[in-house]
Motif scaffolding. Structure first.
Motif, PDB file in Angstrom:
ATOM      1  N   ALA A  58       0.848  -1.190   0.000  1.00 51.70           N
ATOM      2  CA  ALA A  58       0.000   0.000   0.000  1.00 51.70           C
ATOM      3  C   ALA A  58       0.881   1.236   0.000  1.00 51.70           C
ATOM      4  N   ALA A  59       0.562   2.188  -0.847  1.00 53.48           N
ATOM      5  CA  ALA A  59       1.408   3.360  -1.021  1.00 53.48           C
ATOM      6  C   ALA A  59       1.249   4.333   0.139  1.00 53.48           C
ATOM      7  N   PRO A  60       2.319   5.090   0.421  1.00 57.98           N
ATOM      8  CA  PRO A  60       2.200   6.131   1.424  1.00 57.98           C
ATOM      9  C   PRO A  60       1.173   7.173   1.008  1.00 57.98           C
ATOM     10  N   GLN A  61       0.622   7.872   1.987  1.00 58.05           N
ATOM     11  CA  GLN A  61      -0.330   8.926   1.694  1.00 58.05           C
ATOM     12  C   GLN A  61       0.384  10.083   1.012  1.00 58.05           C
ATOM     13  N   SER A  62      -0.378  11.030   0.494  1.00 58.19           N
ATOM     14  CA  SER A  62       0.217  12.162  -0.196  1.00 58.19           C
ATOM     15  C   SER A  62       0.959  13.081   0.760  1.00 58.19           C
ATOM     16  N   GLU A  63       0.605  13.048   2.014  1.00 56.65           N
ATOM     17  CA  GLU A  63       1.288  13.866   3.010  1.00 56.65           C
ATOM     18  C   GLU A  63       1.854  12.978   4.107  1.00 56.65           C
ATOM     19  N   VAL A  64       3.107  13.258   4.500  1.00 57.68           N
ATOM     20  CA  VAL A  64       3.723  12.519   5.587  1.00 57.68           C
ATOM     21  C   VAL A  64       3.128  12.988   6.900  1.00 57.68           C
ATOM     22  N   GLU A  65       2.833  12.060   7.787  1.00 57.87           N
ATOM     23  CA  GLU A  65       2.209  12.425   9.050  1.00 57.87           C
ATOM     24  C   GLU A  65       3.084  13.398   9.832  1.00 57.87           C
ATOM     25  N   ALA A  66       2.447  14.284  10.543  1.00 60.30           N
ATOM     26  CA  ALA A  66       3.152  15.317  11.278  1.00 60.30           C
ATOM     27  C   ALA A  66       4.008  14.718  12.385  1.00 60.30           C
ATOM     28  N   ASP A  67       5.193  15.311  12.582  1.00 60.53           N
ATOM     29  CA  ASP A  67       6.076  14.930  13.669  1.00 60.53           C
ATOM     30  C   ASP A  67       6.386  16.204  14.432  1.00 60.53           C
ATOM     31  N   THR A  68       7.231  16.100  15.437  1.00 58.28           N
ATOM     32  CA  THR A  68       7.546  17.286  16.237  1.00 58.28           C
ATOM     33  C   THR A  68       8.634  18.122  15.594  1.00 58.28           C
ATOM     34  N   CYS A  69       9.158  17.702  14.450  1.00 55.97           N
ATOM     35  CA  CYS A  69      10.137  18.481  13.705  1.00 55.97           C
ATOM     36  C   CYS A  69       9.883  18.260  12.225  1.00 55.97           C
ATOM     37  N   ASP A  70      10.614  18.969  11.389  1.00 60.80           N
ATOM     38  CA  ASP A  70      10.496  18.780   9.947  1.00 60.80           C
ATOM     39  C   ASP A  70      11.480  17.696   9.532  1.00 60.80           C
ATOM     40  N   THR A  71      10.987  16.478   9.353  1.00 61.58           N
ATOM     41  CA  THR A  71      11.882  15.363   9.051  1.00 61.58           C
ATOM     42  C   THR A  71      12.476  15.456   7.646  1.00 61.58           C
ATOM     43  N   ALA A  72      11.923  16.306   6.799  1.00 61.36           N
ATOM     44  CA  ALA A  72      12.458  16.470   5.451  1.00 61.36           C
ATOM     45  C   ALA A  72      13.531  17.543   5.362  1.00 61.36           C
ATOM     46  N   ALA A  73      13.728  18.308   6.441  1.00 62.66           N
ATOM     47  CA  ALA A  73      14.671  19.428   6.417  1.00 62.66           C
ATOM     48  C   ALA A  73      16.112  18.943   6.542  1.00 62.66           C
ATOM     49  N   ILE A 119      23.790   4.253   4.898  1.00 62.63           N
ATOM     50  CA  ILE A 119      22.755   4.179   3.857  1.00 62.63           C
ATOM     51  C   ILE A 119      22.158   2.798   3.998  1.00 62.63           C
ATOM     52  N   ARG A 120      21.071   2.725   4.750  1.00 58.81           N
ATOM     53  CA  ARG A 120      20.588   1.411   5.199  1.00 58.81           C
ATOM     54  C   ARG A 120      19.094   1.422   5.471  1.00 58.81           C
ATOM     55  N   ALA A 121      18.306   1.861   4.499  1.00 58.47           N
ATOM     56  CA  ALA A 121      16.850   1.922   4.682  1.00 58.47           C
ATOM     57  C   ALA A 121      16.497   2.528   6.033  1.00 58.47           C
ATOM     58  N   MET A 122      17.142   3.644   6.362  1.00 54.27           N
ATOM     59  CA  MET A 122      17.011   4.252   7.693  1.00 54.27           C
ATOM     60  C   MET A 122      15.991   5.375   7.652  1.00 54.27           C
ATOM     61  N   THR A 123      14.946   5.248   8.444  1.00 54.75           N
ATOM     62  CA  THR A 123      13.916   6.279   8.476  1.00 54.75           C
ATOM     63  C   THR A 123      14.381   7.474   9.298  1.00 54.75           C
ATOM     64  N   ILE A 124      13.952   8.645   8.865  1.00 60.97           N
ATOM     65  CA  ILE A 124      14.283   9.898   9.546  1.00 60.97           C
ATOM     66  C   ILE A 124      13.238  10.153  10.621  1.00 60.97           C
ATOM     67  N   THR A 125      13.671  10.302  11.862  1.00 59.89           N
ATOM     68  CA  THR A 125      12.762  10.648  12.954  1.00 59.89           C
ATOM     69  C   THR A 125      13.345  11.821  13.728  1.00 59.89           C
ATOM     70  N   CYS A 126      12.485  12.536  14.418  1.00 60.09           N
ATOM     71  CA  CYS A 126      12.947  13.670  15.221  1.00 60.09           C
ATOM     72  C   CYS A 126      13.882  13.210  16.333  1.00 60.09           C
ATOM     73  N   GLU A 127      13.605  12.046  16.916  1.00 63.48           N
ATOM     74  CA  GLU A 127      14.461  11.534  17.977  1.00 63.48           C
ATOM     75  C   GLU A 127      15.858  11.227  17.437  1.00 63.48           C
ATOM     76  N   ARG A 128      15.942  10.628  16.270  1.00 66.18           N
ATOM     77  CA  ARG A 128      17.247  10.321  15.679  1.00 66.18           C
ATOM     78  C   ARG A 128      18.000  11.577  15.283  1.00 66.18           C
TER      79      ARG A 128
END
Length: 306
Positions: free
Chosen positions: A39-54, A141-150
């Motif tokens: 199942a594909a991700p939604q058009s918008e990434v769910e909100a986090d406590t920081c901008d994970t794309a920045a 580079i290891r399929a690592m998701t970006i999180t605010c905690e990381r």
């Protein structure tokens, strides 16, 4: 044709024997069997406590870290060698190959002018952040998701893939929903993975949670009947289903996020450099790598483009 289940068992045997080590580079196609796309991700990434794309603006200026890499003559990249089609050791050739490995070679080519000037160092899911902070690798580079905690511990590149959480179960369970897959069941997630974090926040009624060092261990535990389900991100979930025809995705996607390259927070020149590599790779390279490694198991690429 190679048998997908035998590839899993070969990798599992290597894990048990402690044979999975550093080294190698690879190229070539990954012949994953075709199956229903995740199942594909939604058009918008769910909100986090920081901008994970920045991240830092893309720029290629040789600062202290780039100069150090050039003096060494190789980029040291922390990778996986058990994530089928992402970073895995081909049991027939011994080469490490996959989507993430293609990106690692693109970085080496940009920094050093030669994609082969690279050291691929295997790191477990649980050890990724420490490996970056301690200087064991230049980047992960290891399929690592970006999180605010990381992001408190390491710097991330701009995203290069969009993912969500998915549940994988044995087909013999005939499961249709996430709740049915997890409630009252033994659930597995790799230690210190984003899925482990998700389970700590919301176990969804799991009776027991197992946390081995790597996501492939969860697949092996399911095959052995020691756990009932695996929670992992959608990229690795699709890889497990492509690797083992006895398991399948169950229920809906949830907890949408991105994947990125992790680097030391002090290496700002490297972060900016990798961001420029990603600009160029997304324009010329991302699609061909996706077609080679992921299209057969994940379908059309658009939902996963960052």
């Amino acid at each position: 044709m190679r048998n997908a289940r035998s590839r899993t068992l070969i990798a599992a045997a290597a894990l048990v024997a402690g044979l999975l080590g550093a080294g190698g580079s690879a190229a070539g196609a990954g012949g994953a069997p075709a199956l229903a796309p995740a199942a594909a991700p939604q058009s918008e990434v769910e909100a986090d406590t920081c901008d994970t794309a920045a991240s830092l603006p893309p720029r290629q200026e040789a600062g202290a870290k780039i100069r150090k890499i050039r003096e060494r003559g190789a980029v040291v990249v922390g990778i996986d060698q058990s994530a089928y089609n992402w970073g895995y050791r081909n049991p027939l050739t011994g080469a490490i190959e996959g989507f993430d490995i293609d990106l690692a070679h693109a970085v080496a080519k940009s920094v050093l002018g030669d994609p082969a000037k690279i050291v691929l160092r295997t790191v477990s899911t649980a050890h990724r952040i420490d490996a970056v902070k301690n200087g064991e690798v230049d980047m992960v580079i290891r399929a690592m998701t970006i999180t605010c905690e990381r992001k408190k511990d390491v710097a991330f590149s701009v995203p290069y893939f969009r993912v969500s959480q998915r549940v994988v179960v044995p087909k013999s369970r005939h499961v249709r929903t996430v709740d049915e897959a997890m409630r009252g069941k033994r659930v597995c997630a790799a230690l210190n993975s984003s899925s482990h974090t998700e389970l700590k926040a919301n176990s969804r009624g799991a009776a027991e949670i197992r946390t081995p060092d790597n996501q492939l261990d969860c697949l092996v535990l399911m095959e052995l009947g020691e756990v009932d389900a695996t929670l992992t991100d959608s990229s690795l979930a699709a890889a497990q289903v492509a690797q083992d025809p006895t398991v399948e995705l169950a229920g809906e996607s949830f907890q949408y996020t991105y994947m990125g390259v992790a680097m030391n927070q002090n290496d700002t020149d490297l972060v900016a450099w990798v961001n420029q590599v990603l600009v160029d790779w997304k324009a010329n390279g991302w699609q061909s790598s996706y077609d080679t490694w992921l299209k057969a198991s994940m379908g059309a690429p658009d939902p996963y483009r960052p």
